[in-house]
Write a protein that holds these residues in place. Structure first.
Motif, mmCIF file in Angstrom:
data_model
loop_
_atom_site.group_PDB
_atom_site.id
_atom_site.type_symbol
_atom_site.label_atom_id
_atom_site.label_comp_id
_atom_site.label_asym_id
_atom_site.label_seq_id
_atom_site.Cartn_x
_atom_site.Cartn_y
_atom_site.Cartn_z
ATOM 1 N N VAL A 103 -16.249 -3.942 -29.078
ATOM 2 C CA VAL A 103 -14.942 -3.903 -28.861
ATOM 3 C C VAL A 103 -14.479 -5.677 -29.518
ATOM 4 O O VAL A 103 -15.025 -6.731 -29.183
ATOM 5 C CB VAL A 103 -14.439 -4.131 -27.361
ATOM 6 C CG1 VAL A 103 -12.946 -4.166 -27.299
ATOM 7 C CG2 VAL A 103 -14.894 -2.622 -27.017
ATOM 8 N N ASN A 104 -13.632 -5.432 -30.526
ATOM 9 C CA ASN A 104 -12.945 -6.936 -30.827
ATOM 10 C C ASN A 104 -11.500 -7.055 -30.768
ATOM 11 O O ASN A 104 -10.816 -6.105 -30.275
ATOM 12 C CB ASN A 104 -13.547 -7.382 -32.103
ATOM 13 C CG ASN A 104 -13.251 -6.390 -33.241
ATOM 14 O OD1 ASN A 104 -12.021 -5.885 -33.401
ATOM 15 N ND2 ASN A 104 -14.295 -6.058 -34.008
ATOM 16 N N TRP A 105 -10.696 -7.954 -31.331
ATOM 17 C CA TRP A 105 -9.411 -8.191 -31.001
ATOM 18 C C TRP A 105 -8.551 -7.161 -32.143
ATOM 19 O O TRP A 105 -7.429 -7.130 -31.770
ATOM 20 C CB TRP A 105 -9.083 -9.656 -31.447
ATOM 21 C CG TRP A 105 -9.482 -10.144 -32.986
ATOM 22 C CD1 TRP A 105 -10.460 -10.576 -33.319
ATOM 23 C CD2 TRP A 105 -8.454 -9.882 -34.139
ATOM 24 N NE1 TRP A 105 -10.408 -10.710 -34.868
ATOM 25 C CE2 TRP A 105 -9.355 -10.528 -35.263
ATOM 26 C CE3 TRP A 105 -7.152 -9.521 -34.045
ATOM 27 C CZ2 TRP A 105 -8.727 -10.561 -36.551
ATOM 28 C CZ3 TRP A 105 -6.593 -9.502 -35.604
ATOM 29 C CH2 TRP A 105 -7.343 -9.870 -36.666
ATOM 30 N N ARG A 106 -9.521 -6.635 -32.958
ATOM 31 C CA ARG A 106 -8.562 -6.099 -34.021
ATOM 32 C C ARG A 106 -8.922 -4.333 -34.048
ATOM 33 O O ARG A 106 -8.055 -3.425 -33.774
ATOM 34 C CB ARG A 106 -9.077 -6.162 -35.344
ATOM 35 C CG ARG A 106 -8.457 -5.540 -36.363
ATOM 36 C CD ARG A 106 -8.754 -5.693 -38.011
ATOM 37 N NE ARG A 106 -9.937 -4.951 -38.100
ATOM 38 C CZ ARG A 106 -10.091 -3.645 -38.439
ATOM 39 N NH1 ARG A 106 -9.053 -3.166 -38.756
ATOM 40 N NH2 ARG A 106 -11.266 -3.229 -38.755
ATOM 41 N N ALA A 107 -10.112 -4.032 -33.674
ATOM 42 C CA ALA A 107 -10.413 -2.582 -33.230
ATOM 43 C C ALA A 107 -11.849 -2.144 -32.430
ATOM 44 O O ALA A 107 -12.134 -3.286 -32.003
ATOM 45 C CB ALA A 107 -11.004 -1.983 -34.677
ATOM 46 N N VAL A 108 -11.651 -0.997 -32.052
ATOM 47 C CA VAL A 108 -13.138 -0.563 -31.335
ATOM 48 C C VAL A 108 -13.889 0.261 -32.038
ATOM 49 O O VAL A 108 -13.458 1.162 -33.017
ATOM 50 C CB VAL A 108 -12.436 0.439 -30.152
ATOM 51 C CG1 VAL A 108 -13.633 0.777 -29.435
ATOM 52 C CG2 VAL A 108 -11.436 -0.547 -29.191
#
Length: 466
Positions: A197-202
């Motif tokens: 999980v990051n700030w842009r996508a899962v």
């Protein structure tokens, strides 16, 4: 004449000469104590002892020397002061991170705060610290810089409001954290385990690759967190037999096979229902969605063997090349020495013996039942285990080709151990009525069965006592 202690440099020098060693000794002891206790705060105290305090002392002395010489070149003094300021900012950031996030309680807002928010907070603190540092040390006017940055941010925000809106939606989703790493999601036909999980996508592992789903997509749609269903997960599958197979027997077979699955949730009971025609639906609960694939694979493998043993036509096919008259005759010849049979006695036994196969992991004979036959192992291996009150299974012994299980069929006693196939196992079943006829004319065979019963009973008691 002015006294020494009245000189402007006296107090700073006294602070450095006396205070620096004391501060270093105290910080060294604190760092060692925290490190021995495994406290992460020792990293902050080590930073203070190794860099911040010595750099502060050097900056203080260098400033007093420059002031005493009345020099107008403050470059080196400012450089050292700047380095000291950088170290102070670093120490403050580490302290804030330690106080707020390192020891955050699980489930608290500090634990749920996405890393991107933490990074943004660090950037803001660094920017403020640098602004104060350059303003105090170098006399830089930072007001114009902040004004320019503010105007630029407004312009970029208006120009990129669509993209920024998606990012903000994703960040809010991360802050809410309706799922965590390792959770299983079902989102718009995409089903799998969250691996990143990051700030842009899962990133979702679907088993056929990694599906990258933007956070904004998840934030604007509904999805199901399969891992937050109370600890269990319902698995449903459909199987087919034939219209000639009695529905009651098929339902009982499906429930019996599913009840023995190792992935089954504790306290749950499988449910099978006929759907009409040749189809049947089976549902059972596993201990989590991660076990769904393994449970279905095990169930389908076990069902094939169980259907052949029951004479039911799974997927419309009831053929079994394993059970043939020739193989049955060879099996009787193999077990004849154990039953004290001569070559003349074996032909009469062939029609009474039945061959069966079990998959690895299947229960060949459960504990607590009176066997209807003795199962002679033809190939493979079977593990005998005793069950503790808490449900744990203690290994008792191993039964291989040439040996047998279910010997209490002769005495009509219940079994005290579970017999589980370690590999694919083939057995020859000799019914209890046939054994009764054999032991009437062969007293030695009865004694041998009795010895085996006592030996395995002693082995089970020893295993449970151990």
């Amino acid at each position: 004449m002015t006294s020494v202690w009245q000189q402007p440099w006296f107090v700073p020098t006294l602070v450095v000469v006396i205070g620096l060693p004391i501060a270093l000794i105290v910080l060294t002891e604190i760092t060692s104590t925290l490190h021995r206790r495994g406290n992460p705060a020792h990293k902050v105290t080590r930073l203070l002892r190794t860099y911040v305090v010595p750099a502060g002392a050097i900056a203080l002395l260098l400033g007093e020397v420059t002031r005493a010489l009345d020099s107008r070149d403050f470059t080196w003094t400012n450089v050292v002061a700047t380095i000291f300021g950088f170290l102070v900012i670093l120490a403050v950031l580490n302290t804030v991170n330690l106080a707020l996030f390192t020891n955050a309680s699980k489930g608290s807002w500090r634990d749920r705060l996405p890393s991107i928010f933490v990074d943004i907070g660090r950037i803001i603190l660094i920017a403020i610290g640098l602004a104060v540092l350059f303003s105090v040390v170098w006399g830089t006017d930072v007001a114009g810089l902040f004004t320019a940055l503010g105007v630029t941010s407004i312009v970029l925000g208006l120009a990129l409001q669509g993209a920024i809106g998606s990012i903000v939606s994703g960040l809010l989703l991360l802050f809410e954290q309706p799922f965590r790493l390792g959770d299983w999601l079902d989102a718009g036909g995409v089903r799998g385990r969250v691996v990143q999980v990051n700030w842009r996508a899962v990133h979702i592992d679907t088993g056929n690759g990694i599906q990258i789903m933007p956070n904004a997509t998840l934030a604007g749609a509904s999805f199901t967190n399969l891992s937050r269903g109370g600890g269990s997960f319902t698995v449903t599958t459909t199987v087919s037999f034939t219209t000639d197979d009695p529905p009651a027997e098929v339902v009982a077979l499906l429930q019996r096979v599913a009840s023995a699955l190792p992935q089954l949730a504790e306290g749950s009971a499988p449910v099978a229902v006929p759907l009409g025609g040749t189809d049947y639906a089976l549902s059972f609960d596993t201990r989590g969605p991660a076990l769904e694939g393994a449970a279905l694979a095990t169930f389908r493998g076990w069902l094939w063997y169980a259907a052949r043993r029951a004479g039911l036509a799974l997927d419309g096919d009831a053929t079994d090349d394993f059970v043939t008259p020739e193989r049955t005759e060879r099996a009787v010849l193999a077990i004849a020495p154990t039953l004290n049979l001569s070559a003349e006695d074996t032909p009469a036994l062939v029609p009474l013996v039945r061959l069966e196969r079990y998959a690895a992991g299947e229960v060949v004979l459960p504990a607590g039942v009176v066997p209807e036959a003795v199962r002679f192992v033809l190939h493979g291996a079977v593990s005998l285990g005793a069950t503790l009150p808490d449900g744990a299974v203690v290994p008792v012994t191993r039964v291989e080709a040439g040996d047998y299980v279910g010997q209490t069929a002769l005495t009509r006693e219940v079994t005290s151990t579970n017999a589980v196939a370690l590999t694919e196992v083939a057995v020859a079943l000799v019914p209890t009525s046939t054994l009764d006829d054999l032991v009437r004319v062969r007293p030695r065979l009865a004694r041998e069965f009795g010895d085996v019963i006592e030996r395995r009973r002693d082995q089970a008691r020893a295993a449970l006592a151990g």
